[in-house]
Structure formats: C-alpha cells, structure tokens
Design an enzyme around this catalytic site. Structure first.
Site, PDB file in Angstrom:
ATOM      1  N   GLN A  46     -34.667 125.338  60.252  1.00 23.37           N
ATOM      2  CA  GLN A  46     -34.091 126.005  59.334  1.00 23.37           C
ATOM      3  C   GLN A  46     -35.150 126.673  57.830  1.00 23.37           C
ATOM      4  O   GLN A  46     -35.331 125.320  57.845  1.00 23.37           O
ATOM      5  CB  GLN A  46     -32.660 125.812  59.314  1.00 23.37           C
ATOM      6  CG  GLN A  46     -31.728 126.239  57.839  1.00 23.37           C
ATOM      7  CD  GLN A  46     -31.962 128.173  58.328  1.00 23.37           C
ATOM      8  OE1 GLN A  46     -31.225 128.605  59.629  1.00 23.37           O
ATOM      9  NE2 GLN A  46     -31.538 129.396  57.453  1.00 23.37           N
ATOM     10  N   ASP A  81     -37.257 132.947  66.682  1.00 20.63           N
ATOM     11  CA  ASP A  81     -37.528 134.212  65.549  1.00 20.63           C
ATOM     12  C   ASP A  81     -39.205 134.596  65.059  1.00 20.63           C
ATOM     13  O   ASP A  81     -38.319 135.619  64.614  1.00 20.63           O
ATOM     14  CB  ASP A  81     -37.638 132.766  64.484  1.00 20.63           C
ATOM     15  CG  ASP A  81     -36.129 132.254  63.574  1.00 20.63           C
ATOM     16  OD1 ASP A  81     -35.514 132.638  63.835  1.00 20.63           O
ATOM     17  OD2 ASP A  81     -36.808 131.023  62.819  1.00 20.63           O
ATOM     18  N   LYS A  84     -24.882 129.705  63.308  1.00 15.24           N
ATOM     19  CA  LYS A  84     -25.322 129.777  64.283  1.00 15.24           C
ATOM     20  C   LYS A  84     -25.214 128.727  65.708  1.00 15.24           C
ATOM     21  O   LYS A  84     -25.199 129.126  66.893  1.00 15.24           O
ATOM     22  CB  LYS A  84     -26.835 129.796  64.603  1.00 15.24           C
ATOM     23  CG  LYS A  84     -27.496 130.261  63.080  1.00 15.24           C
ATOM     24  CD  LYS A  84     -29.297 130.363  62.675  1.00 15.24           C
ATOM     25  CE  LYS A  84     -29.397 130.751  61.354  1.00 15.24           C
ATOM     26  NZ  LYS A  84     -30.808 131.104  61.129  1.00 15.24           N
TER      27      LYS A  84
END
Length: 297
Positions: free
Chosen positions: A96, A119, A52
C-alpha cells in the site's frame, strides 16, 4: 439525458466472474492468495487495505496482511516482500502506497516479483504493457476500460484526452487507449500541468479521463457536447456534513453532467472498479503461476 455510469454494478459483475474463476482454481487444487503490506499509520491507507481484504473474502481469495511500523528500517519492508515472493500460497502482493520517506518507492516496486505484481507497477510489467503484451494491466486504467466496454462506448477512432500523467493512472491509461486491441485504437492526448490551451484540447475529446488530483478541475464549459467523462479523482473537501468533508472528483459533476453523454459519479464510479480489477489480477496471477486456465470476466 446524460447516462450515469454505474461502477458499483459493473464491479459487482466483475467480482462474480472472479468468484467463478476462484472455483475453477480450487477444483484444480489452487487457492489464490493476496498479500497486502502496510507500512503507514495513515487512516485512509488503513481503510483501503481493510476494504481490499474484505473484497478477497467475498470472492474466495485468501487474504494475508502484514503491518510494519512506519519507523522501522526500510530493510524490514524489503525482507517482508522477499518472504512473500517465496511463498507458494501468495499469488499476488500489494504494498500500500505511500510508503514512509525513508523508504525508496522505486526499490519497493522493483522488489515485488513481476509474476506477483498485481498492481502492474514493476518495470517489467510496465514494459510489457507498453509493448502490447501485458501480464497485468494496472487496476484503475483497466477498470476504466471495463466501464467503457460495459456501456458500449467506442474507443476505436475516438479522440481521447487523459488529464494527468501519473505512473499509476495517466501514463498506463494513455497506453491502453492507444493499443491496437479491443478497448484501444483511440487517438490519445495526455494533458498535464504544463499543457497549453488545456480547455481547447479537452473540448475536442470524445472521451475525457480526468486524473489530475485536483477537485473540480474539469467542468462542463470545457467539454464537447455528448462527450464521455470518466472521473478518476477522489478528493476530500470541507463540507457541512457529519464527517466535516465530502468526497468529490476531478470533474465538477453538476456542470459536466449537463453536457456529457455519459459520466461516472464520485463515489460509485471508478473506485469500485479499481478494487475489482485487483481481484481480477490476483486470480490471473494464480492461474499463470499454476498453469490453470481461468475464464476471466
């Protein structure tokens, strides 16, 4: 002939469009930034975060990374999120998952400021998605929508089956498919481990999204001729390879590809789209926070 849906190519187009948006923001004095937070020593999580960050560098998004000892108290993670919420140079925050057992995942998701929740997991953003006024669509379901659109696969009026009911994929995927909006208007059924007559329900679908987390769970015998099959699963199974394993999806690709009209491979299908849509959301967040219009791809 079954059409293989190339997620790498569609993701590359998305990243190109995101890069153009970064230039628009930069011209307005705004540099979008994505902060990743890792509280794990899991090699897979470390790899995901590294990928990422590389993606950010590729399109011009500034990347920030924070690592926290997995044995540290939960308060250290919460305080880190609070600090990132307050930073003007951070447009989006990604923690994460999974987090250690002593950390409450729901508290983590609520701690991230909704306007930086790229997210799309904060309850406020989930509610806006369900209400049809999404700020950020969760990356994987949104990526699936983009794939369907790129390959001119009509969702309006289609019978769709989502296999899996996770908060990350299954539930938001179903919500996007039923929305009265482009990429929606499908008649959608959500199946899961307690579903009766699963084969019958999957076999009636024009579009099947497999997100059960079980290798080869959906096979060709379950599918309607010509169905579109989107495989969200990424599973490690033992194999006679140099690494000792191979990556497979939730769909038995060999048998499904003999029946499906279009299908995503694993790897190279949904995975690249998830990462591309994270960049998309980060740029969108920066535009919203600084009141700069960006022409998102």
């Amino acid at each position: 002939m079954t059409e293989v849906i190339d997620g790498e190519a569609v993701a590359a187009a998305i990243r190109s469009g995101v890069s153009d948006c970064v230039e628009t923001l930069t011209a307005s004095g705004v540099r979008p930034g994505l902060a990743t937070v890792l509280m794990s020593d899991d090699p897979a999580s470390e790899t995901y975060v590294s990928m990422k960050q590389r993606d950010c560098e590729e399109v011009g998004i500034e990347g920030f990374h924070v690592e926290i000892d997995p044995d540290a108290p939960a308060s250290e993670l919460y305080d880190t999120i609070d600090d990132l919420n307050d930073r003007e140079d951070v447009s989006g925050i990604l923690v994460q998952l999974p987090v250690p057992d002593h950390v409450d995942k729901r508290t983590v998701l609520r701690r991230v400021a909704p306007e930086k929740d790229v997210d799309g997991f904060h309850p406020e953003n989930v509610g806006r998605l369900v209400a049809g006024d999404a700020r950020f669509k969760p990356c994987t379901p949104h990526g699936v929508q983009k794939l369907l659109d790129a390959y001119d696969i009509e969702t309006e009026g289609a019978d769709a089956v989502v296999v899996g009911r996770s908060d990350i994929v299954g539930k938001p995927m179903a919500n996007l498919l039923i929305q009265k909006a482009p990429g929606g208007n499908a008649t959608t059924t959500v199946c899961h481990s307690r579903t009766r007559n699963l084969e019958e329900k999957v076999g009636s679908a024009d579009i099947v999204v497999a997100a059960a987390g079980i290798p080869g769970f959906v096979d060709g015998s379950m599918l309607k001729e010509g169905a579109t099959v989107i495989d969200v699963g990424i599973n490690k199974v033992d194999a006679d390879t140099e690494k000792g394993y191979e990556l497979v999806g939730d769909v038995d690709y060999d048998s499904a590809s003999e029946v499906a009209g279009a299908i995503t491979p694993v790897p190279g299908g949904v995975g690249p789209m998830t990462r591309a849509m994270l960049l998309y959301n980060t740029v969108k967040a920066a535009g919203l926070q600084h009141d700069v219009d960006v022409d998102l791809p």
